[in-house]
Scaffold this active site. Structure first.
Site, PDB file in Angstrom:
ATOM      1  N   ARG A  43       1.023  -1.269   0.166  1.00 10.16           N
ATOM      2  CA  ARG A  43      -0.101  -0.030   0.037  1.00 10.16           C
ATOM      3  C   ARG A  43       0.797   1.403   0.025  1.00 10.16           C
ATOM      4  NH1 ARG A  43      -5.097  -1.484   3.973  1.00 10.16           N
ATOM      5  NH2 ARG A  43      -6.609  -2.008   2.275  1.00 10.16           N
ATOM      6  N   GLY A 358      -7.184  -6.598   0.625  1.00 12.26           N
ATOM      7  CA  GLY A 358      -5.991  -6.677   1.738  1.00 12.26           C
ATOM      8  C   GLY A 358      -5.518  -8.271   1.659  1.00 12.26           C
ATOM      9  N   GLY A 382     -12.553  -3.862   1.356  1.00 12.47           N
ATOM     10  CA  GLY A 382     -14.004  -3.726   1.370  1.00 12.47           C
ATOM     11  C   GLY A 382     -14.251  -2.692   0.441  1.00 12.47           C
TER      12      GLY A 382
HETATM   13  C1  3PG Z   1      -8.558  -1.969   4.897  1.00 11.95           C
HETATM   14  O1  3PG Z   1      -7.559  -2.155   5.541  1.00 11.95           O
HETATM   15  O2  3PG Z   1      -9.668  -2.357   4.682  1.00 11.95           O
HETATM   16  C2  3PG Z   1      -8.643  -0.305   4.756  1.00 11.95           C
HETATM   17  O3  3PG Z   1      -7.407   0.218   5.152  1.00 11.95           O
HETATM   18  C3  3PG Z   1      -9.701   0.444   5.407  1.00 11.95           C
HETATM   19  O4  3PG Z   1      -9.660   0.136   6.911  1.00 11.95           O
HETATM   20  P1  3PG Z   1     -10.801  -0.124   8.023  1.00 11.95           P
HETATM   21  O5  3PG Z   1     -11.459  -1.406   7.434  1.00 11.95           O
HETATM   22  O6  3PG Z   1     -10.270  -0.170   9.202  1.00 11.95           O
HETATM   23  O7  3PG Z   1     -11.843   1.106   7.764  1.00 11.95           O
HETATM   24 MG    MG Z   2     -11.094  -3.808   6.018  1.00  9.22          MG
END
Ligand code: 3PG
Ligand code: MG
Length: 401
Positions: A43, A358, A382
């Site tokens: 990232r 991720g 997400g």
């Molecule tokens: C992730 O890792 O999915 C993004 O950085 C968003 O993080 P979060 O799900 O904690 O909002």
């Molecule tokens: Mg997430």
């Protein structure tokens, strides 16, 4: 991307020399629990094109991000300091680190920047206002953050689905632009929602059906094949009438899974064999068993070789592929073969392939697969799923206004 969104090139055309440009990045990288070291810097690398362009153009670049889920107050284990170090290495120039996000340290760090220098602010989520559901509280924090920039660039694709101050409220306060990463992610994902070249095959894994239900509902009418592995496959197998031993099971989702399979006969492909183990442990005794023969005391931790072969055959026909979620517990070598096999099959297919998210992106790198043999590896888990669901993403909507 919508024509009403201005992007980094528009900002560069305006000229940024000497201007403070606030860049929202998603530097939420995994850290080793013991050493605190960054285990996957994907990232950070993904945001370099935007940052380098701003540096070259002489901007004072102020980068902000979240890391993990601290609870609205400083928490050393979630400090972005190690990320500042790595970012500096990758940029080839030191990155000034502010000890807070919008306080004295942030203000003086930003004031001290020369043209073409970069600062990183401390974790946005050390402040309650960042994630607050209260518009006024979020707005007050956004005011402070916006005061640190003359223009705003959103390059945090992984966070565009969050209605957070830095994503949703700051762009309402500053001239705003999409960064190179956000632009590329949206271009790629819109190819999947538009008219993807067929056959369009989607591979979904990960632990929970409930996390993926909305995207399955949205994709089912569109895709030609939906291949399901990972922990979530056991709820589907249960819906087919199989016993799943002590595998992950979402009992309240069994009926839903059954309905999904009925609604699209033949589209959903489930494992025909699984690797079943005595325990959730790297050295647990394990065997490959048929999907309808999981012993009652064992739990499935990976898809089996026959399943990999079947999934690979479906993928070899594909012209478009989207993959989200590992097929098994790939962090443990004994249960990594399913994820590796499916990932390799995707790279061999003569298809435009997108890896969402991720865990699957981390799996690609952890298993040592060649990143360049995929069409696109998304930085957002997400976010990419919500994009494919057709939801309005607060971060994208904010750039449109
Ligand atoms: C992730 O890792 O999915 C993004 O950085 C968003 O993080 P979060 O799900 O904690 O909002
Ligand atoms: Mg997430």
């Amino acid at each position: 991307m919508s024509a009403t969104i201005r992007n980094l090139d528009d900002l560069l055309a305006e000229g940024v020399s000497g201007r403070r440009v606030l860049v929202r990045a998603d530097l939420n990288v995994p850290l080793d629990k013991q050493t605190g070291e960054i285990t996957d810097d994907g990232r950070i690398r993904a945001v370099l094109p935007t940052l380098s362009a701003l540096v070259r153009a002489g901007a004072k670049v102020v980068v902000c991000s979240h890391l993990g889920r601290p609870k609205g107050a400083p928490d050393p284990q979630f400090s972005l300091r190690p990320v500042a170090g790595r970012l500096g290495e990758l940029l080839g120039a030191p990155v000034h680190f502010a000890e807070d996000t919008v306080g004295d340290s942030a203000r003086s760090t930003v004031e001290g920047l020369a043209d073409g220098q970069v600062a990183l602010l401390e974790n946005l989520r050390f402040n309650k206002g960042e994630t607050s559901k209260d518009d006024a509280e979020r707005g007050a924090f956004a005011d402070q953050l916006a005061a640190l920039g003359d223009a705003y660039v959103d390059d945090a694709f992984g966070a565009v689905h969050r209605k957070h101050a830095s994503v949703h409220d700051v762009p309402a306060r500053l001239p705003h632009f999409a960064g190179r990463l956000v632009l590329r992610e949206v271009e790629v994902l819109s190819r999947l929602t538009g008219s993807p070249e067929r056959p369009y095959v989607v591979v979904l894994g990960g632990s929970k059906v409930s996390d993926k239900l909305a995207v399955i509902e949205a994709l089912l009418p569109t895709v030609d094949r939906l291949l399901i592995g990972g922990g979530m496959c056991f709820t589907f197998l249960k819906a087919q009438g199989h016993e799943v031993g002590t595998s992950l099971l979402e009992k309240d989702m069994v009926e839903t899974c059954g309905n999904l399979m009925e609604r699209a006969p033949g589209k959903i492909m489930l494992p025909v064999d699984v690797v079943a183990a005595d325990a959730f442990a790297p050295d647990a005794a394990h065997d490959t068993v048929p999907a309808d023969g999981i012993p009652s005391h064992r739990l499935g931790l990976d898809i089996g070789p026959e399943t990999v072969a079947g999934f690979a055959a479906a993928l070899s026909q594909a012209k478009t592929v989207f993959w989200n979620g590992p097929m098994g517990v790939f962090e443990m070598a004994a249960f990594a073969n399913g994820t590796r096999g499916v990932a390799e099959a995707i790279t061999k297919a003569d298809a435009f392939s997108v890896v969402g998210g991720g865990d699957s992106a981390a799996a690609v790198r952890a298993l040592g697969l060649d990143e360049s043999s995929f069409g696109h590896i998304s930085t957002g888990g997400g976010a990419s799923l919500e994009y494919l669901e057709g939801k309005t993403l607060p971060g994208i909507a904010a750039l449109e206004n």
